[in-house]
Enzyme design. Structure first.
Site, mmCIF file in Angstrom:
data_model
loop_
_atom_site.group_PDB
_atom_site.id
_atom_site.type_symbol
_atom_site.label_atom_id
_atom_site.label_comp_id
_atom_site.label_asym_id
_atom_site.label_seq_id
_atom_site.Cartn_x
_atom_site.Cartn_y
_atom_site.Cartn_z
ATOM 1 N N SER A 102 35.340 -31.978 15.823
ATOM 2 C CA SER A 102 35.326 -33.133 14.929
ATOM 3 C C SER A 102 36.733 -33.666 14.646
ATOM 4 C CB SER A 102 34.594 -32.761 13.634
ATOM 5 O OG SER A 102 34.351 -33.890 12.844
ATOM 6 N N ASP A 241 36.608 -40.683 13.598
ATOM 7 C CA ASP A 241 37.242 -39.389 13.826
ATOM 8 C C ASP A 241 36.992 -38.976 15.279
ATOM 9 O OD1 ASP A 241 34.526 -38.811 13.615
ATOM 10 O OD2 ASP A 241 34.836 -36.922 12.574
ATOM 11 N N ASP A 243 35.063 -37.027 16.980
ATOM 12 C CA ASP A 243 33.746 -36.964 17.620
ATOM 13 C C ASP A 243 32.827 -38.109 17.212
ATOM 14 O OD1 ASP A 243 33.145 -36.034 15.025
ATOM 15 O OD2 ASP A 243 31.557 -34.735 15.741
ATOM 16 N N ASP A 245 31.432 -39.125 14.332
ATOM 17 C CA ASP A 245 30.370 -39.107 13.318
ATOM 18 C C ASP A 245 30.861 -39.579 11.952
ATOM 19 O OD1 ASP A 245 31.878 -36.882 12.612
ATOM 20 O OD2 ASP A 245 30.213 -35.453 12.686
#
Length: 447
Positions: A102, A241, A243, A245
């Site tokens: 993440s 960010d 990833d 999400d």
């Protein structure tokens, strides 16, 4: 049973240190395959990843383990976490695996799972995988070994899905948007979505090299985006960010718009369009200003524990559709099954376009209250909030604020710390009251 490896958001850590090693990932792929292969018929599992360099190594290890268990594998390549959730659901796969840490730096990595409906794995499945990890690894007969293929059109499918969450009668034509992709998984689909919906897009941080994910860019470091919005006189900026999400935004004055404000804008827009028939879920850390702003709109607001997992659980329990965190992890359950930065940004843009207002104008419906947080280090992890002297100190502050703010004592999940947080309408008063409680905590634990 307690879990040994799975936390609230999968398995995460430093690459090369247990459990984030190739050996563990091989065994994890095999264990997951064994658990999902128990269902009838030959199963397939999707694997996607963000752009950090270690993702290729772990992708190969997971693929080998899954194949050894007799499960087919579909490789998606670098894709946002919510894209993997979506594709898992649409392909009716047994599960989807995300290789990502993440918003963490490149030297960290982790694993997240989605089940066939695109939601996070339930506890019982995670426990079953952990139980299988303790068994000796074997390989199915050669004629049953899983096959692997790449899903070539994964990116296009996800782009079309994201566009489908934006009202067909609206367009982004005339908007100049700077999109910061954090050198992460949104580097290709992110700019494409907004451009295909009509916006003039200026992409930044879209040249991942395996090491620069989240480095001085993206939602955790939005300064470059703020500067670019001002330099280009853009209408707004969007920051994801690593990833994809999470999302934060920047208004045309270069000011950061956090997740609480974005949730308010989405809720307000949906209420105006008569599409918000339920309440909103925040977390213990959501700004009190969000609660007050929603109250002014007669929108019910409740708080979950910190973490998107708990936001989703409470949304499901109440049958509500909108919730999220100040970090920008926003869940729109009427659009998708998990937090999706691109989809969430599109809901904000839909409110802007339908109301003919700028992001700056829309955010003015909510006033963030001053917040002070003090970390008090403990000699060891212990329960502090229930100590009578601390409870008395909290009650005294709550009485003084009397509906103008709130107090939160929250233990750190990783360190022997207690986080003392006070919010209110007066910054100086809030800082003094927070120090007042922190001093009592420090005095009690040292006695």
């Amino acid at each position: 049973m307690s879990k040994q490896y799975f936390g609230t958001d999968g398995i995460r850590g430093t690459v090369g240190k247990a459990p984030i090693t190739p050996e563990f990932m091989l065994k994890l792929g095999w264990a997951a395959g064994k658990v999902f292969a128990q269902d009838e018929g030959r199963q397939k599992i999707l694997i996607g990843k963000d752009t950090r360099i270690s993702g290729y190594m772990f992708e190969s290890a997971l693929e080998a383990g899954l194949s050894a268990s007799g499960v087919d594998v579909m490789l998606l390549g670098p894709m946002p976490t919510p894209a993997i959730a979506y594709l898992t659901r649409t392909y009716r796969a047994a599960a989807g695996i995300v290789i990502s840490a993440s918003h963490n730096p490149y030297y960290d990595n982790g694993i997240k799972f989605f089940c066939t409906d695109g939601k996070k794995l339930p506890d019982e499945v995670e426990l079953a995988i952990e139980a299988q990890l303790s068994e000796p690894m074997d390989t199915v007969p050669s004629d049953l070994i899983g096959k692997t293929r790449k899903l070539e059109d994964a990116r296009g499918r996800y782009i079309e899905f994201c566009k489908s969450t934006f009202p067909r009668e609206l367009s982004l034509h005339g908007l100049r948007v700077v999109v910061d992709c954090a050198n992460g998984a949104t580097y290709a689909p992110g700019p494409a979505v907004f451009e295909e919906l009509g916006a003039e897009v200026i992409p930044i941080a879209v040249k991942p090299d395996g090491l620069n994910i989240n480095h001085n860019c993206g939602s955790t470091h939005p300064q470059a985006l703020q500067e670019k919005v001002l330099e280009l006189r853009a209408d707004l900026g969007i920051a994801f960010d690593g990833d994809g999400d999470r999302v934060l935004m920047v208004d045309d004055q270069g000011e950061l718009v956090d997740g609480d404000e974005l949730i308010f804008i989405i809720a307000q827009g949906r209420q105006q369009d008569r599409r918000l028939q339920t309440g909103v879920v925040g977390t213990l850390m959501s700004n009190y200003g969000l609660e007050l702003a929603l109250r002014n709109l007669d929108i019910e607001f409740v708080r979950a524990n910190v973490g998107d997992r708990y936001v989703l659980e409470l949304l499901t329990e109440k049958g509500w559709l909108l919730g999220g965190e100040s970090s920008g992890h926003i869940v729109c359950l009427d659009k998708t099954t998990t937090g999706d930065g691109i989809v969430s940004a599109l809901q904000v843009l839909a409110s802007m376009v339908s109301q003919g207002k700028s992001l700056l104008e829309l955010r003015q419906g909510m006033t963030k209250l001053p917040q002070t947080m003090i970390n008090v280090r403990l000699p060891e992890k212990r329960e502090v909030a229930s100590i009578p002297q601390v409870q008395d100190a909290v009650k005294a502050v709550e009485a003084q604020l009397s509906g103008r703010g709130r107090v939160l004592l929250r233990p750190s999940g990783t360190e022997p710390l207690i986080r003392v947080m006070v919010e209110g309408d007066n910054g100086a008063e809030v800082a003094a009251l927070c120090r007042q409680i922190a001093d009592v905590v420090a005095e009690v634990i040292s006695a």
